[in-house]
Design an enzyme around this catalytic site. Structure first.
Site, mmCIF file in Angstrom:
data_model
loop_
_atom_site.group_PDB
_atom_site.id
_atom_site.type_symbol
_atom_site.label_atom_id
_atom_site.label_comp_id
_atom_site.label_asym_id
_atom_site.label_seq_id
_atom_site.Cartn_x
_atom_site.Cartn_y
_atom_site.Cartn_z
ATOM 1 N N LYS A 189 1.151 -1.366 0.225
ATOM 2 C CA LYS A 189 -0.036 -0.235 0.235
ATOM 3 C C LYS A 189 0.668 1.224 -0.023
ATOM 4 C CE LYS A 189 -4.153 -2.276 0.087
ATOM 5 N NZ LYS A 189 -5.040 -1.753 -0.692
ATOM 6 N N GLU A 204 -9.431 5.801 2.987
ATOM 7 C CA GLU A 204 -10.942 5.075 3.350
ATOM 8 C C GLU A 204 -9.466 3.708 4.000
ATOM 9 O OE1 GLU A 204 -8.826 2.881 0.252
ATOM 10 O OE2 GLU A 204 -10.173 4.517 0.176
ATOM 11 N N SER A 215 1.440 -9.374 -0.964
ATOM 12 C CA SER A 215 1.221 -8.489 -0.830
ATOM 13 C C SER A 215 1.457 -7.738 0.872
ATOM 14 C CB SER A 215 -0.382 -7.931 -1.181
ATOM 15 O OG SER A 215 -0.758 -8.822 -0.059
#
Length: 695
Positions: free
Chosen positions: A387, A409, A677
């Site tokens: 991210k 969010e 991830s």
């Protein structure tokens, strides 16, 4: 009424504004939600609105995700759906019943696009005409996306009413005015619906700006809740719109239909006492016309670069149109700029710790006895997940645009942590919206965000998970668009967000490509990534899209299972095309267009939609998507821990389980890369509870 209105318009809207003008008044426009509190109440409430002074009624279509609405209308939507009103046909039946009982004022259907889309635009317009509706206000359907509706409205003699916001540019006002046939709805202020203490100071200036481009009536709404406010607007415009104040009166009334009718009669009578145009300016000169042919189609051509095939687009409230134009323009300037790319490269190397390693999973490969499994270690990136790549890129973009406040969010919390981290480094104000359920199961990440200086806002609406956090972030952005950038965390939402997120995350796939050529002497045969919204998967997939020898496999969350329609997040596996939170994509939904509840053991995959580029890759056959259950994901988690000494995130664990099963079926000369991830630190308390261990 103009003689050019000969295509079947029934004239009710024009007559309503004309009658009010003859009385020296503004037309009183009222809003109620169909089916609230029950579908049995609605016909009587519509008649009460007419009998107490309403000149025109907006009948709200209940929807699960009313992003541009405040708390009052959100609640009425939820109540109406819970009590059995979920389709446009049901709403039209209520209108038909009211018509049969004497309702004569014009009624406009107001709502969000997906229920309209699911019904079929032509069919909906035909049924609306038959059942006594006069037109539509679609909150998230700008003219760039609305050509089909505009043409159908002309065909059936219905009015397609555009919204204009204070943030709408003059050029855009000119375009919107050309699409209107009866009146224009002017949103008095940026923000969501709901009562306010006072009208904006620049309201007169805004109305005067719109009047330069149209001679049709202007109705003003949002925040009007007292007779004095009604009077103030009546002296500026041709119509006054009130909704939340009426719905609140219904909420506070007794249980019977008669008590609700009495409450409606009282508040509408009180509010409509302020309609006299004692010093009216900017009055309409025209009371109806056929909109200029081809305008919506022409504007729609501007949208050609906003799609992945038929998917994507920009289904947004008008308030956000200028913000999206600004983001798109600024991103076009910098996306290929060598200085900006060099700056990103420095952050990737010196702050994130990239390139993140790629290495062979020796013991998992040996255990499977088939294809070689490789791991791309984004779990080793700063903050513990991929991210951070997108957060850095968008935060730098926000600074270049001049937006000092960031909202985001988050589901599992990793995007929230990444955003809070970057905002701390760049000196930006940071607010993160997170579902209350996710706040509870990801307490560690909530603490991390707070420690980094972010304000975490728990969202309690809906299922209180990722979708609801996105809705609340969008409401914040609609309200604070002038100084705020929405740093969206996945490759979802309106254009250009899916493209921006993909581009910033593609660093993973580019590194993976170079590393495989270096270490294995060839490209991988299969690239595997988990898919929720789809940011890590699209970042891993995109650099390989043109390499036809490389298979792309996305793994969704099957939750408790998909075969018996149990709650899951397998959007591409079991969903259908629809519009959710700004884009046409695949959605887990009812036939009526209402979003269904979802479930996954992983907060980061708990989303009922998916990025539109994934929808395109699925339909084109370039990528393959499958789903893994909670229990299978936990098995993948354990195997990665026990065989490779890596504690993966629950999101990644879905991809791990699938990769292991696939590797067993492939020959030893094949290579599979799993995009790891994120790391699993955040999930350990939850996994401990599942295993019955007290931590």
């Amino acid at each position: 009424m103009s003689s050019s209105m000969a295509r079947g318009y029934n004239g009710r809207i024009e007559a309503a504004f004309a009658a009010a003008k003859d009385r020296g008044e503004a037309a009183f426009v009222t809003f109620v939600t169909a089916g609230f509190p029950t579908k049995e109440d609605t016909p009587a409430i519509l008649l009460a609105l007419q009998n107490s002074g309403s000149a025109l009624i907006e009948l709200g279509i209940p929807y699960t995700d009313p992003q541009a609405d405040g708390a009052t209308i959100q609640k009425t939507n939820q109540v109406a759906i819970r009590n059995g009103t979920s389709s446009i046909s049901q709403c039209l039946q209520m209108l038909q019943s009211a018509r049969s009982q004497g309702l004569t004022v014009p009624v406009v259907l107001m709502g969000y696009y997906n229920p309209f889309f699911q019904m079929g635009i032509n069919e909906m317009c035909a049924e609306a005409k038959e059942y006594g509706a006069d037109g539509f206000i679609v909150v998230d359907l700008p003219p760039e996306e609305g050509a089909e509706l505009a043409l159908a409205c002309n065909k059936y003699g219905l009015s397609n009413i555009p919204l204009i916001a204070p943030t709408t540019t003059d050029a855009r006002i000119g375009h919107l005015a050309k699409t209107a046939s009866t009146f224009l709805y002017c949103v008095s202020t940026t923000g969501v619906t709901g009562a306010r203490a006072e009208l904006p100071a620049d309201l007169s200036e805004f109305i005067e700006r719109v009047r330069k481009y149209t001679d049709l009536p202007l109705a003003v709404g949002f925040g009007i809740s007292t007779p004095d406010m009604v009077q103030s607007v009546a002296n500026r415009a041709d119509g006054v719109v009130v909704g939340s104040a009426i719905l609140k009166a219904i909420q506070e009334a007794g249980e019977t239909t008669e008590e609700k009718v009495a409450a409606v009669t009282k508040i509408v009578t009180d509010l409509s006492s302020g309609l006299k145009q004692t010093g009216a300016l900017n009055q309409a000169a025209s009371l109806g016309r056929v909109p200029e042919d081809g305008v919506s189609e022409e504007i729609g051509k501007l949208n050609a670069n906003k799609r992945f095939g038929k998917f994507g687009g920009q289904f947004i409230p008008e308030t956000l149109s200028e913000a999206f134009r600004e983001i798109e323009a600024e991103y076009e300037k910098i996306k290929d700029d060598p200085d900006f790319l060099a700056e990103l490269d420095v952050y990737r190397r010196d702050f994130v710790g990239g390139p993140t390693p790629l290495h062979k999973a020796e013991r998992l490969t040996e255990m499977c006895g088939g294809a070689t499994i490789w791991l791309k270690r984004e779990d080793l990136a700063h903050t513990g997940a991929h991210k951070i790549n997108n957060a850095i890129g968008q935060a730098l973009l926000a600074k270049k645009i001049g937006k000092p406040r960031i909202i985001a969010e988050t589901g599992a919390g990793q995007h929230g942590v990444a955003t809070a981290t970057v905002c701390a480094k760049l000196g930006l104000d940071c607010t993160v919206y997170m579902g209350a359920v996710d706040c509870e199961r990801q307490k560690l990440n909530v603490f991390r965000m707070n420690t980094l200086g972010a304000k975490v806002v728990p969202v309690k609406e809906g299922q209180a998970t990722l979708k609801d956090a996105i809705n609340e972030a969008m409401r914040d952005w609609v309200t604070n668009v002038r100084d705020t950038h929405y740093l969206i965390g996945s490759a979802v939402g309106p254009h250009p967000f899916p493209t921006i997120v993909r581009d910033f995350q593609s660093v993973m796939g580019r590194e993976m490509r170079a590393q495989m050529l270096e270490k294995a002497g060839k490209l991988p045969d299969v690239v595997i990534a988990c898919v929720g919204g789809g940011s890590n998967a699209i970042g891993a997939f995109h650099p390989f899209v043109e390499d036809k020898t490389v298979e792309l496999h996305g793994v969704e969350a099957a939750g408790h299972g998909i075969d018996k329609h149990e709650q899951h997040c397998a959007t591409l596996t079991k969903g259908t095309p629809g519009v959710l939170q700004g884009a046409l994509t695949y959605v887990i939904q009812e036939k009526s267009g209402q979003t269904l509840n979802t479930h996954s053991v992983s907060a980061g995959l708990d989303y009922p939609g998916v990025g539109p580029e994934h929808a395109f890759l699925k339909d084109s056959g370039r990528a393959f998507y499958t789903a893994v259950t909670d229990d299978e994901a936990l098995e993948g988690f354990k195997m990665m821990c026990e065989y490779e000494g890596i504690i993966p995130a629950l999101e990644t664990s879905h991809a791990i389980y699938y990769a292991i099963q696939l590797a067993k079926t492939l020959p030893k000369d094949k290579d599979i890369v799993i995009n790891m991830s994120g790391r699993g630190d955040k999930d350990m308390p939850q996994i401990a509870r599942i295993m019955g261990v007290q931590v």
